[in-house]
Write a protein that holds these residues in place. Structure first.
Motif, PDB file in Angstrom:
ATOM      1  N   ARG A 112       0.942  -1.127   0.024  1.00  0.00           N
ATOM      2  CA  ARG A 112      -0.073   0.056   0.055  1.00  0.00           C
ATOM      3  C   ARG A 112       0.980   1.245  -0.079  1.00  0.00           C
ATOM      4  N   ASN A 113       0.615   2.132  -0.992  1.00  0.00           N
ATOM      5  CA  ASN A 113       1.385   3.431  -1.054  1.00  0.00           C
ATOM      6  C   ASN A 113       0.513   4.922  -0.927  1.00  0.00           C
ATOM      7  N   THR A 114      -0.634   4.547  -0.137  1.00  0.00           N
ATOM      8  CA  THR A 114      -1.516   5.549  -0.113  1.00  0.00           C
ATOM      9  C   THR A 114      -1.030   6.383   1.125  1.00  0.00           C
ATOM     10  N   PRO A 115      -1.086   7.843   1.024  1.00  0.00           N
ATOM     11  CA  PRO A 115      -0.450   8.613   1.920  1.00  0.00           C
ATOM     12  C   PRO A 115      -1.493   8.633   3.109  1.00  0.00           C
ATOM     13  N   ARG A 116      -1.049   8.739   4.258  1.00  0.00           N
ATOM     14  CA  ARG A 116      -1.971   8.433   5.659  1.00  0.00           C
ATOM     15  C   ARG A 116      -2.008   9.953   6.363  1.00  0.00           C
TER      16      ARG A 116
END
Length: 308
Positions: free
Chosen positions: A265-269
């Motif tokens: 997963r490479n979605t920003p948090r």
């Protein structure tokens, strides 16, 4: 002999007379200190402060995903992760891990000279590249103001330098470095969790097969177990063991698939609320406030000297 004269504490009038008699010290020290403060403040370069704010998104704790499995064995697993709090991200903004990524980058100064590395702009010194980097990190950390809003959880990062574009670039770089650090940390943790769960899943499958084999062997050798209370109790035990192992395998399989997803997963948090922009006006010098404080300090220093 005449009556003894007794001298008490000096009166207010006597104190005022003493201060006026030494008026050069009484008024000279505060005025001199205030004048020096005003000159120094006016001669210092103007500062331009850029600001950015973001909200960290709370994800599902990796320990929390194992809470259901642990509960089956009577083990309580905490669900809150301190590494997801707003205070953690505020401290991360001034950490060496984040700041070392910026000191060697080149930043534009707008119309005030050619671009230069941040270490050069901050005037970092040292005999070795490592010493220069450490000095640049210390100088940069002093210019950063990071804090959180306890009500909303919004993290704010402020940086002030002599160049508006540099302030903007530093703040944007800090937010980007925080996001990259958070992403890399989550992926590394997910990879370690995936490897652990995978090993535990293989063990659970083996235990399930062993329990099923024991139940199968018992059923083949005791076809009339229902007519014997002891055999019925033995059968129930073996059945419960198989059911429990099936639940463990199912839970571990879900955790394994989730860990595989988190590993890539490479979605920003972090959600940016306010992007950094180059300030158009310099920061207030607060000359009046600083001069007033200098006068107060001067009076605290000069008046006792005048009285003595």
């Amino acid at each position: 002999m005449g009556p003894e004269t007794r001298r008490g504490e000096p009166t207010l009038v006597e104190i005022l007379i003493a201060l006026l008699r030494e008026r050069r010290v009484t008024f000279g020290v505060p005025i001199l200190l205030a004048t020096l403060t005003a000159v120094v403040v006016l001669l210092l370069p103007r500062q331009y402060t850029a600001t950015a704010s973001f909200i960290p998104q709370r994800g599902q704790s990796q320990l929390g995903r194992l809470a259901g499995l642990a509960a089956q064995f009577g083990v309580a697993v905490p669900g809150d992760n301190p590494a997801e709090s707003s205070d953690f991200y505020a401290d991360l903004a001034t950490s060496r891990e984040v700041l070392t990524r910026l000191v060697d980058d080149t930043f534009p100064r707008g119309g005030e000279g050619k671009p230069a590395t941040l270490a050069t702009l901050l005037g970092a010194e040292g005999d070795t590249p490592e010493a220069v980097e450490q000095d640049a990190v210390r100088r940069l950390r002093r210019r950063i103001d990071a804090g959180t809003d306890p009500k909303t959880g919004v993290v704010s990062v402020r940086v002030g330098t002599r160049w508006p574009r540099v302030s903007e670039a530093i703040v944007a770089g800090i937010v980007a470095a925080i996001n990259d650090f958070d992403l890399h940390t989550r992926q590394s943790a997910a990879a370690a969790e995936r490897a652990f769960v995978e090993g535990r899943l293989n063990d659970a499958k083996s235990e399930l097969e062993a329990s099923e084999d024991r139940l199968e062997a018992f059923s083949a050798g005791n076809r009339d177990y229902r007519n014997s209370p002891a055999l019925q109790l033995r059968y129930d035990r073996l059945s419960r063991a198989v059911t429990l192992q099936q639940q463990v395998v199912t839970t571990l399989r879900q955790d394994y698939e989730q860990a595989r997803i988190d590993e890539v997963r490479n979605t920003p948090r972090i959600t940016v609320v306010e992007h950094a922009i180059a300030p158009t006006r310099p920061d207030s010098r607060r000359v009046a406030l600083r001069v007033a404080l200098a006068l107060l300090v001067g009076m605290c220093l000069g008046w006792p000297v005048a009285l003595i």
